[in-house]
Write a protein that holds these residues in place. Structure first.
Motif, PDB file in Angstrom:
ATOM      1  N   ARG A   5       0.819  -1.212   0.000  1.00 18.26           N
ATOM      2  CA  ARG A   5       0.000   0.000   0.000  1.00 18.26           C
ATOM      3  C   ARG A   5       0.854   1.264   0.000  1.00 18.26           C
ATOM      4  O   ARG A   5       0.390   2.325  -0.358  1.00 18.26           O
ATOM      5  N   PHE A   6       2.106   1.135   0.452  1.00 19.58           N
ATOM      6  CA  PHE A   6       2.971   2.301   0.565  1.00 19.58           C
ATOM      7  C   PHE A   6       4.196   2.195  -0.349  1.00 19.58           C
ATOM      8  O   PHE A   6       5.205   2.849  -0.125  1.00 19.58           O
ATOM      9  N   TYR A 146      -4.743  10.377   1.635  1.00 23.37           N
ATOM     10  CA  TYR A 146      -3.811   9.327   1.232  1.00 23.37           C
ATOM     11  C   TYR A 146      -3.647   8.288   2.341  1.00 23.37           C
ATOM     12  O   TYR A 146      -3.793   7.077   2.119  1.00 23.37           O
ATOM     13  N   ARG A 150      -5.457   4.375   2.790  1.00 20.31           N
ATOM     14  CA  ARG A 150      -4.650   3.165   2.783  1.00 20.31           C
ATOM     15  C   ARG A 150      -4.658   2.438   4.127  1.00 20.31           C
ATOM     16  O   ARG A 150      -4.520   1.222   4.175  1.00 20.31           O
ATOM     17  N   GLY A 153      -9.068   2.089   4.664  1.00 16.77           N
ATOM     18  CA  GLY A 153      -9.701   1.408   3.523  1.00 16.77           C
ATOM     19  C   GLY A 153     -11.208   1.611   3.553  1.00 16.77           C
ATOM     20  O   GLY A 153     -11.696   2.698   3.818  1.00 16.77           O
ATOM     21  N   LYS A 156     -15.377   2.316  -1.482  1.00 17.72           N
ATOM     22  CA  LYS A 156     -14.776   3.212  -2.466  1.00 17.72           C
ATOM     23  C   LYS A 156     -15.699   4.398  -2.717  1.00 17.72           C
ATOM     24  O   LYS A 156     -16.922   4.287  -2.651  1.00 17.72           O
ATOM     25  N   LYS A 164      -8.971   4.010  -6.382  1.00 21.17           N
ATOM     26  CA  LYS A 164      -8.181   4.046  -5.144  1.00 21.17           C
ATOM     27  C   LYS A 164      -8.797   4.926  -4.061  1.00 21.17           C
ATOM     28  O   LYS A 164      -8.436   4.809  -2.893  1.00 21.17           O
ATOM     29  N   THR A 166     -11.299   6.301  -1.328  1.00 22.01           N
ATOM     30  CA  THR A 166     -12.286   5.728  -0.421  1.00 22.01           C
ATOM     31  C   THR A 166     -13.042   6.832   0.298  1.00 22.01           C
ATOM     32  O   THR A 166     -12.601   7.992   0.349  1.00 22.01           O
TER      33      THR A 166
END
Length: 263
Positions: A5-6, A146, A150, A153, A156, A164, A166
């Protein structure tokens, strides 16, 4: 938590440090330095936009970028009554040169130049404090979104256009923007209402981001260009600022901008 994720965090961070350094210096200097940066960024965004929309890749991207830079430069030096037609001129010129995507080009180019003009006017007329407020709202909205997206989550926001993003990241951006508004309200005479304006600016920033994502989805490209490692192109990086600045131009005419900034 998945390390994947990073995966893009390091190049994003390094690129961001360089961009922030250049941005902070020119914002602090103001005047011609800041104008030059805004004009250059706006021209490159127009170039990227044309490259995305029209895959013929003739001379149109460069020509229209130069026209946009010249129009924004002249608009910033003349009274607003004469500047307004100059800001729309590149959109009109481009309609005759685009093989496809002309309407999208015209709308987005007008938004880019009006937003750029609005940023220059904000720095010139309201000073460093309120320019810093606008930038911080957009940056904090992006950073909060951001990490929350991540780490948390969840559902969406609009998976068909921006898979990506959410709801967790979107709402975290609003909360971060409210925090920026509260901090500036506490150090100026703008009042607590600045929190609401900051949240609205965050929403406009997110709309700008989504609008650019919609163009990329339609044209089948991942990034507007590859100019910035980890970030894609300038349009990828400044789409949020584009939406926020355009919103400030509109709000400034409807309700006025905050006053009471610390010199």
């Amino acid at each position: 938590m998945s390390r994947a994720r990073f995966d893009d965090l390091l190049p994003r961070l390094l690129s961001a440090i360089v961009m922030v350094g250049i941005g902070l210096l020119t914002v602090w200097l103001g005047g011609l330095w800041f104008h030059a940066l805004v004009i250059a960024v706006s021209a490159v965004m127009v170039w990227e936009l044309v490259c995305m929309l029209d895959d013929q890749r003739n001379k149109a991207p460069l020509v229209l970028a130069v026209v946009a830079a010249a129009a924004l430069t002249l608009a910033s030096e003349v009274p607003i009554s004469f500047g307004l037609p100059l800001l729309l001129l590149p959109s009109m010129v481009g309609l005759g040169r685009m093989q496809k995507g002309g309407v999208s080009y015209a709308v987005f180019t007008a938004a880019i130049l009006i937003a750029g003009y609005g940023m220059m006017a904000l720095r010139d007329d309201f000073g460093l404090t309120w320019m810093s407020w606008l930038i911080l709202v957009v940056v904090v909205t992006d950073i909060a979104g951001y990490f929350a997206g991540r780490i948390i989550g969840g559902p969406k926001f609009w998976p068909r256009v921006s898979p990506k993003k959410t709801w967790a990241g979107t709402i975290a951006g609003w909360i971060g923007a409210a925090g920026v508004g509260l901090a500036f309200a506490a150090t100026t005479t703008a009042g607590a209402g600045l929190m609401g304006i900051s949240i609205a600016v965050a929403m406009a920033s997110q709309i700008g981001d989504i609008a650019e994502s919609a163009i990329k989805r339609r044209t089948g490209v991942k990034d507007s260009s590859s100019l910035i490692p980890g970030h894609g192109g300038l349009l990828d990086r400044f789409d949020g600022m584009l939406g926020a600045s355009l919103f400030i131009v509109i709000v400034g005419q409807l309700v006025g901008l905050p006053t009471g900034a610390i010199p």
